[in-house]
Design a protein around this motif. Structure first.
Motif, short mmCIF file in Angstrom:
data_model
loop_
_atom_site.label_atom_id
_atom_site.label_comp_id
_atom_site.label_asym_id
_atom_site.label_seq_id
_atom_site.Cartn_x
_atom_site.Cartn_y
_atom_site.Cartn_z
N PRO A 1 1.17 -1.32 -0.17
CA PRO A 1 -0.01 0.11 0.17
C PRO A 1 0.83 1.22 0.05
O PRO A 1 1.99 1.31 0.75
CB PRO A 1 -0.78 -0.03 1.30
N ALA A 2 0.39 2.10 -0.83
CA ALA A 2 1.14 3.58 -0.55
C ALA A 2 0.78 4.22 0.52
O ALA A 2 -0.48 4.13 1.12
CB ALA A 2 0.63 4.40 -2.10
N SER A 3 1.82 5.03 0.85
CA SER A 3 1.45 5.93 2.10
C SER A 3 1.17 7.46 1.80
O SER A 3 2.05 8.07 1.49
CB SER A 3 2.71 5.69 3.09
N PHE A 4 -0.14 7.91 1.78
CA PHE A 4 -0.43 9.09 1.64
C PHE A 4 0.11 9.52 0.28
O PHE A 4 0.51 10.72 0.28
CB PHE A 4 -0.07 10.11 2.71
N GLN B 1 -0.44 10.76 14.00
CA GLN B 1 -0.18 9.26 13.00
C GLN B 1 -0.29 9.47 11.69
O GLN B 1 0.77 9.20 11.08
CB GLN B 1 -1.11 8.24 13.51
N PRO B 2 -1.29 10.26 11.04
CA PRO B 2 -0.97 10.46 9.61
C PRO B 2 0.20 11.13 9.21
O PRO B 2 0.99 11.06 8.08
CB PRO B 2 -2.20 11.07 9.10
N VAL B 3 0.32 12.18 10.06
CA VAL B 3 1.66 13.21 9.44
C VAL B 3 3.07 12.30 9.70
O VAL B 3 3.89 12.40 8.85
CB VAL B 3 1.64 14.32 10.35
N VAL B 4 3.17 11.66 10.79
CA VAL B 4 4.37 11.00 11.24
C VAL B 4 4.38 9.70 10.02
O VAL B 4 5.43 9.62 9.43
CB VAL B 4 4.28 10.08 12.40
N GLY B 5 3.42 9.01 9.51
CA GLY B 5 3.46 8.26 8.50
C GLY B 5 3.70 8.88 7.36
O GLY B 5 4.55 8.22 6.32
N TYR B 6 3.29 10.22 7.07
CA TYR B 6 3.78 10.56 5.75
C TYR B 6 4.98 10.91 5.62
O TYR B 6 5.86 10.73 4.41
CB TYR B 6 2.63 11.87 5.51
N PRO C 1 4.85 4.01 11.76
CA PRO C 1 5.92 3.77 11.55
C PRO C 1 6.35 2.14 11.43
O PRO C 1 6.87 1.51 10.77
CB PRO C 1 7.01 4.32 12.34
N CYS C 2 5.77 1.59 12.65
CA CYS C 2 5.97 0.07 12.88
C CYS C 2 5.05 -0.60 11.84
O CYS C 2 5.73 -1.50 11.45
CB CYS C 2 5.27 -0.29 14.26
N ARG C 3 3.84 -0.21 11.54
CA ARG C 3 3.07 -0.99 10.39
C ARG C 3 3.83 -0.60 9.26
O ARG C 3 3.82 -1.59 8.26
CB ARG C 3 1.68 -0.43 10.37
#
Length: 508
Positions: A10-13, A78-83, A156-158
Motif C-alpha cells: 500500500p502507498a502511504s498518503f 499518526q498520519p503526519v508521522v506516516g507521511y 511507522p511500525c506498521r
C-alpha cells in the motif's frame, strides 16, 4: 492489485514505495513485537486512568475532556508521522528514527503521569486536598505526551512491517496477523497488571505520602510498561536494520511541487466514492457507540456495579480492578474471534452482515449495562463499621458474573470493529483507484471525530441526567443499533474472497 494480478504494497498518503527486498520472517516478528509494548500502555490508559484523574481531583463531568488528546493526536500525529517517515533520508533508516523517538517520549510521559501526585504536593498542592491543581496540570501534560508518543510509534511500525515484506502479499498478511497477535498479548498483560491490587509491593518505593495504594499500583504498572516497550524496541531496532532511503530522481524533481499532507487529505475527501461515504457514516456511528464504554468501563464497574465512591474507601478501587479483569476477558475473546472473521463472512453471506449483526450485539450489550446496574442497586447489601459508618458491600456473584459477561461478549464486536472497516476501505480504494494510505487516513477521521464528540459531550450529558455513566452508554447503544441498520441496508458488500485478499489478516 497491479496489472499482473499481484498485490502491491500500500502507498502511504500518495507516496509510492520502492520495490524492497524481502527480509527473513524473524525480523518481521521482532518489529511486530513492539505492538505488545505499545498496547500494554494503551490497556493501562483504558482501564486505570479515568479513575485516577478523579482521584487527583478532576470531576467526572470534566474527566472526559482529558481524553480529547487521543482523537486529536490520532487525527494529526499518526498520519503526519506516516507521511514524513516515507520521505525520511536518515542514515538510521526511514522508520526507525520515528519508532525510537516515540519510545523515548513514552518514557517521558510515564514519568509525568506516575509522579503527578508527588510533584504536585512538592510544588504546593495540599496533601489531603480534594482538588490538586498542580498534579492535574502535570498529569495532563504527561497524558498528552503519552498519546502523541503512542501514535508516533504505531504508524511507522506498521509501515516497517510492510517494508520488510517487500511485495510478498503472504508476508504482508502474516506481518499484520503477527502485529494483531502481539497487540492481544499487550492487552492481556496490561489488563492483568491493572487488575492486581498488590503490584506496588514489588516496587515499594512507589508508595509515598502523596501517592497511596491505587496511585502506587498505577505507577508500578507504567514502570513495567516502559520496561517492556524499551526491551522489545531496543531488540527490534538493534537486530533489524534499514538501508538509507534515497529518493529517485523523478521524486526529487517533484518534491517542491508536492502538496502537503492536509491538502492531499482534502483532495481525497472531495473525490470519495458513494461506497466510501457510506463506510465513513457507518464507522462514525460505530465509534459513537464504542467510545463511551471504552472511556468509562472501569469507572462504571467501580461506581454503578460495586457502589463505590471515588477517593472513599476501597470499594471503588476493587470495582476498577474487576473492570480491568473484564477488559482482559474482552481482549481474549476479541483475539479468538478475529481468527474467524473471514469464515463468519462466508457463512453469513457477506461481511456487511457480520458487521451489522455485531453492531446489534453491541447495542444489546450496552443496554444490558442498565439491567446489571439496576440489579446491583436492588441487591446491594450494607454493613456497619465499628465507628458507626454504614458502607456498601461488594455485589453478589450473579451481578459480578453479569458485568464480566458484558465485557467478554463485547470482545466479538470489538474484533470486527478493528478489522472490517480497514479492510473495506482498502477494497473501495482499489475499486476507485485511490491510494491505500489516503483512504485509510480518511477512514481515521471517521474514527477520531466521533471520539472528540463523545469526549466533549459525554460528561455534561451524564451530569444532566444525575451523574453516572449510564446515559452515555444508552446513547452508545442507540448509535450502535443505527449503525447496524445502515450497515445491513446501505453498505455495499464485497465477496468474502476479495475481503481476505486485502485485509492482511486481522487489523487492529
Amino acid at each position: 492489485m497491479d496489472k499482473t494480478g499481484k498485490h502491491s504494497p500500500p502507498a502511504s498518503f500518495g507516496l509510492q514505495h520502492h520495490e524492497l527486498p524481502q527480509r527473513p520472517m524473524w525480523q518481521i516478528v521482532m518489529v511486530a513485537s513492539i505492538a505488545a509494548g505499545v498496547q500494554f500502555g494503551w490497556a493501562l490508559q483504558l482501564s486505570l486512568l479515568t479513575p485516577y484523574v478523579q482521584l487527583i481531583g478532576v470531576p467526572h463531568v470534566w474527566s472526559s475532556f482529558i481524553w480529547l488528546c487521543g482523537p486529536i493526536s490520532g487525527m494529526v500525529v499518526q498520519p503526519v508521522v506516516g507521511y514524513y517517515s516515507d520521505k525520511c533520508t536518515s542514515s538510521f533508516g526511514r522508520r526507525r528514527p520515528f519508532i525510537a523517538a516515540g519510545a523515548f517520549l513514552v518514557g517521558v510521559a510515564v514519568f509525568f503521569i506516575g509522579y503527578a501526585a508527588d510533584i504536585g504536593v512538592s510544588t504546593g498542592d495540599q496533601m489531603g486536598a480534594q482538588h490538586k491543581p498542580r498534579a492535574i496540570a502535570i498529569f495532563v501534560v504527561g497524558f498528552w505526551i503519552l498519546d502523541v508518543a503512542n501514535n508516533t510509534l504505531q504508524g511507522p511500525c506498521r509501515a516497517f512491517i510492510a517494508d520488510l515484506s517487500g511485495s510478498n502479499s503472504r508476508k504482508i498478511q502474516t506481518g499484520n496477523a503477527l502485529y494483531s497477535f502481539f497487540m492481544g498479548v499487550g492487552n492481556v498483560l496490561g489488563y492483568a497488571a491493572g487488575s492486581y491490587s498488590h503490584l506496588y509491593k514489588f516496587v515499594p518505593f512507589t508508595k509515598t505520602d502523596a501517592c497511596e495504594v491505587y496511585c502506587a499500583n498505577l505507577k508500578t504498572c507504567f514502570f513495567i510498561s516502559i520496561a517492556l516497550l524499551a526491551t522489545v524496541t531496543i531488540l527490534a531496532l538493534s537486530l533489524v536494520h534499514e538501508d538509507r532511503y534515497v529518493p529517485e530522481h523523478n521524486e526529487e524533481s517533484k518534491s517542491g511541487k508536492q502538496m502537503v499532507f492536509f491538502a492531499e487529505m482534502f483532495r481525497a475527501l472531495k473525490g470519495l466514492s458513494k461506497s466510501m461515504w457510506i463506510l465513513l457514516l457507518v464507522t462514525c456511528l460505530n465509534w459513537i457507540a464504542w467510545f463511551p464504554f471504552l472511556l468509562y468501563d472501569t469507572d462504571w464497574m467501580g461506581k454503578e456495579v460495586y457502589g463505590g465512591t471515588v477517593g472513599e474507601g476501597t470499594l471503588y478501587n476493587r470495582g476498577v480492578r474487576a473492570g480491568a479483569l473484564g477488559l482482559m476477558l474482552n481482549s481474549v475473546v476479541s483475539g479468538l474471534v478475529s481468527l474467524f472473521i473471514e469464515r463468519m463472512s462466508r457463512w453469513s453471506g457477506g461481511v456487511k452482515r457480520v458487521w451489522g449483526g455485531v453492531n446489534f450485539l453491541l447495542a444489546a450489550s450496552l443496554g444490558m449495562t442498565v439491567l446489571v446496574t439496576k440489579l446491583a442497586e436492588s441487591t446491594r447489601q450494607y454493613t456497619t463499621l465499628p465507628d458507626g459508618t454504614r458502607t456498601a458491600l461488594p455485589p453478589n456473584v450473579g451481578v459480578k458474573a453479569g458485568a464480566l459477561g458484558i465485557f467478554a461478549i463485547l470482545g466479538a464486536p470489538l474484533a470486527v470493529t478493528f478489522s472490517v472497516p480497514c479492510a473495506l476501505a482498502s477494497i473501495f480504494s482499489n475499486d476507485s483507484g485511490a491510494g491505500q494510505g489516503l483512504s485509510l487516513g480518511v477512514l481515521n477521521l471517521a474514527i477520531v471525530i466521533p471520539q472528540m464528540f463523545v469526549s466533549v459531550l459525554s460528561g455534561p450529558w451524564d451530569a444532566l441526567f444525575g451523574g453516572g455513566n449510564l446515559p452515555a452508554f444508552v446513547v452508545g447503544g442507540v448509535a450502535a443499533a443505527i449503525s447496524g441498520i445502515f450497515a445491513l441496508c446501505m453498505l455495499p458488500s464485497p465477496a468474502p474472497d476479495e475481503l481476505s485478499k486485502v485485509s492482511g489478516g486481522t487489523m487492529h
